[in-house]
Design an enzyme around this catalytic site. Structure first.
Site, PDB file in Angstrom:
ATOM      1  N   HIS A 214       0.819  -1.185   0.035  1.00  0.00           N
ATOM      2  CA  HIS A 214       0.065   0.165  -0.116  1.00  0.00           C
ATOM      3  C   HIS A 214       0.764   1.203   0.008  1.00  0.00           C
ATOM      4  CE1 HIS A 214      -3.262  -2.777   1.344  1.00  0.00           C
ATOM      5  NE2 HIS A 214      -4.187  -1.871   0.712  1.00  0.00           N
TER       6      HIS A 214
ATOM      7  N   LYS B 236      -0.693   4.830   4.623  1.00  0.00           N
ATOM      8  CA  LYS B 236      -1.601   3.727   5.171  1.00  0.00           C
ATOM      9  C   LYS B 236      -0.935   3.517   6.762  1.00  0.00           C
ATOM     10  CE  LYS B 236      -4.137  -0.742   4.756  1.00  0.00           C
ATOM     11  NZ  LYS B 236      -5.282   0.055   5.043  1.00  0.00           N
TER      12      LYS B 236
HETATM   13  P1  NAD Z   1      -7.266   9.255   5.398  1.00  0.00           P
HETATM   14  O1  NAD Z   1      -6.149   9.270   6.485  1.00  0.00           O
HETATM   15  O2  NAD Z   1      -6.915   9.908   4.065  1.00  0.00           O
HETATM   16  O3  NAD Z   1      -8.684  10.042   5.668  1.00  0.00           O
HETATM   17  C1  NAD Z   1      -9.231   9.775   6.831  1.00  0.00           C
HETATM   18  C2  NAD Z   1     -10.426  10.850   7.165  1.00  0.00           C
HETATM   19  O4  NAD Z   1     -10.990  10.437   8.517  1.00  0.00           O
HETATM   20  C3  NAD Z   1     -10.143  12.277   6.967  1.00  0.00           C
HETATM   21  O5  NAD Z   1     -11.120  12.973   6.526  1.00  0.00           O
HETATM   22  C4  NAD Z   1     -10.106  12.516   8.692  1.00  0.00           C
HETATM   23  O6  NAD Z   1     -10.459  13.995   9.035  1.00  0.00           O
HETATM   24  C5  NAD Z   1     -11.277  11.467   9.098  1.00  0.00           C
HETATM   25  N1  NAD Z   1     -11.261  11.404  10.517  1.00  0.00           N
HETATM   26  C6  NAD Z   1      -9.939  10.984  11.212  1.00  0.00           C
HETATM   27  N2  NAD Z   1     -10.181  10.914  12.585  1.00  0.00           N
HETATM   28  C7  NAD Z   1     -11.416  10.990  12.419  1.00  0.00           C
HETATM   29  C8  NAD Z   1     -12.343  10.991  13.641  1.00  0.00           C
HETATM   30  N3  NAD Z   1     -12.121  10.558  14.980  1.00  0.00           N
HETATM   31  N4  NAD Z   1     -13.761  11.450  13.495  1.00  0.00           N
HETATM   32  C9  NAD Z   1     -14.111  11.644  12.352  1.00  0.00           C
HETATM   33  N5  NAD Z   1     -13.310  11.898  11.481  1.00  0.00           N
HETATM   34  C10 NAD Z   1     -12.162  11.412  11.518  1.00  0.00           C
HETATM   35  O7  NAD Z   1      -7.676   7.677   5.276  1.00  0.00           O
HETATM   36  P2  NAD Z   1      -8.141   7.100   3.693  1.00  0.00           P
HETATM   37  O8  NAD Z   1      -6.903   6.542   3.121  1.00  0.00           O
HETATM   38  O9  NAD Z   1      -9.068   7.680   3.110  1.00  0.00           O
HETATM   39  O10 NAD Z   1      -8.453   5.566   4.420  1.00  0.00           O
HETATM   40  C11 NAD Z   1      -9.819   5.976   5.612  1.00  0.00           C
HETATM   41  C12 NAD Z   1     -10.000   4.373   6.083  1.00  0.00           C
HETATM   42  O11 NAD Z   1     -10.554   3.528   5.094  1.00  0.00           O
HETATM   43  C13 NAD Z   1      -8.623   3.581   6.597  1.00  0.00           C
HETATM   44  O12 NAD Z   1      -9.178   3.042   7.686  1.00  0.00           O
HETATM   45  C14 NAD Z   1      -8.117   2.659   5.399  1.00  0.00           C
HETATM   46  O13 NAD Z   1      -7.645   1.648   5.832  1.00  0.00           O
HETATM   47  C15 NAD Z   1      -9.751   2.229   4.807  1.00  0.00           C
HETATM   48  N6  NAD Z   1     -10.011   1.870   3.735  1.00  0.00           N
HETATM   49  C16 NAD Z   1     -10.868   0.822   3.381  1.00  0.00           C
HETATM   50  C17 NAD Z   1     -11.073   0.366   1.888  1.00  0.00           C
HETATM   51  C18 NAD Z   1     -12.362  -0.651   1.992  1.00  0.00           C
HETATM   52  O14 NAD Z   1     -12.332  -1.019   0.766  1.00  0.00           O
HETATM   53  N7  NAD Z   1     -12.781  -1.046   3.160  1.00  0.00           N
HETATM   54  C19 NAD Z   1     -10.286   0.974   1.081  1.00  0.00           C
HETATM   55  C20 NAD Z   1      -9.472   1.812   1.330  1.00  0.00           C
HETATM   56  C21 NAD Z   1      -9.342   2.384   2.295  1.00  0.00           C
END
Ligand code: NAD
Length: 237
Positions: free
Chosen positions: A148, A152
């Protein structure tokens, strides 16, 4: 098709940005009525979308479904809000604890919920292929290797753990390796190694829109369903 009022939790993140863009491209199907980020203001939340900080979650307007791609410390409040309002939750947040996963099960008695480590169709199919390979290759060494982007936070990835469960379903111990490099969206290899031969099952995501599209699709399918815990594959058609 009725328009779905969506709360996007984690709206300024990589996934949140995909969700906002794809929703805006289908205004007759999805309307983001609340974009929630850890803090406000965030320049990444586009004009015209009502924007709230995590601390303002209790005051967000009515919504039909919440889509959460945030971080583990944001997971409990959005789950609690959905239970309180009796609204479905789609969550792809990975790295959550065993207690948080158990809380999903408890919430499922009250609301429809899908928590999945991967919303792509390809990975749903890969997990089935891995289960078949595990059953057919007893005694082979099993490894899951995932790559990744450097931002991440959790390792191994949630998807690697899900695939590892499938790979170990016949009892073999599973080993994990994680690489963090460049802007890789997500690659997973499940390797079965025997004497003199090797089987590799690989999925490569080249664009994170696949996950956002899958989550929006799941949100549409979940709205109006009875309470319960659903898997991505239950919501495919
Ligand atoms: P990122 O770090 O780019 O974004 C995180 C977001 O969450 C930001 O908008 C931040 O402001 C918000 N946030 C953080 N803490 C918070 C809180 N306490 N309350 C409310 N909002 C909060 O992360 P990303 O790359 O967009 O990934 C987000 C999540 O999704 C990760 O856990 C990642 O592993 C997961 N993900 C899952 C899939 C899937 O298909 N299930 C795919 C990609 C990413």
């Amino acid at each position: 098709m009725n328009m779905l009022r969506v709360l996007v939790h984690g709206a300024s993140g990589r996934m949140g940005q995909s969700l906002l863009r794809l929703s805006a491209e289908q205004p007759d199907q999805y309307q983001v009525v609340a974009a929630v980020t850890r803090r406000t203001p965030s320049p990444r939340v586009v004009d015209g979308v009502p924007h709230f900080a995590a601390s303002e979650l209790a005051g967000v307007p009515a919504f039909d479904v919440a889509i959460d791609f945030s971080l583990p410390d944001g997971f409990d409040p959005i789950l609690a809000l959905c239970v309180e309002r009796g609204v479905p939750l789609v969550s792809g947040t990975t790295g959550i604890s065993a207690a948080q996963i158990e809380a999903v099960g408890q919430a499922a008695a009250r609301i429809p919920v899908v928590w999945a480590t991967n919303f792509s169709l390809g990975v749903a199919v890969l997990a089935e292929l891995v289960e078949r390979a595990a059953a057919a290759l007893p005694g082979w060494d099993v490894d899951v290797v995932e790559s990744h982007h450097v931002h991440k936070k959790d390792a191994p990835s949630g998807t690697a753990l899900t695939l590892g469960e499938a790979a170990g379903s016949a009892g073999a111990p599973v080993h994990y390796a994680s690489l963090r490099a460049g802007d890789i969206v997500g690659e997973h290899t499940v390797q079965f190694a025997g004497l003199g031969e090797r089987v590799e099952l690989i999925h490569r995501a080249t664009h994170r829109d696949v996950f956002a599209r899958g989550a929006l699709h799941a949100a549409r399918k979940l709205a109006g369903r009875p309470a319960g815990r659903y898997r991505v594959r239950d919501l495919l058609d």
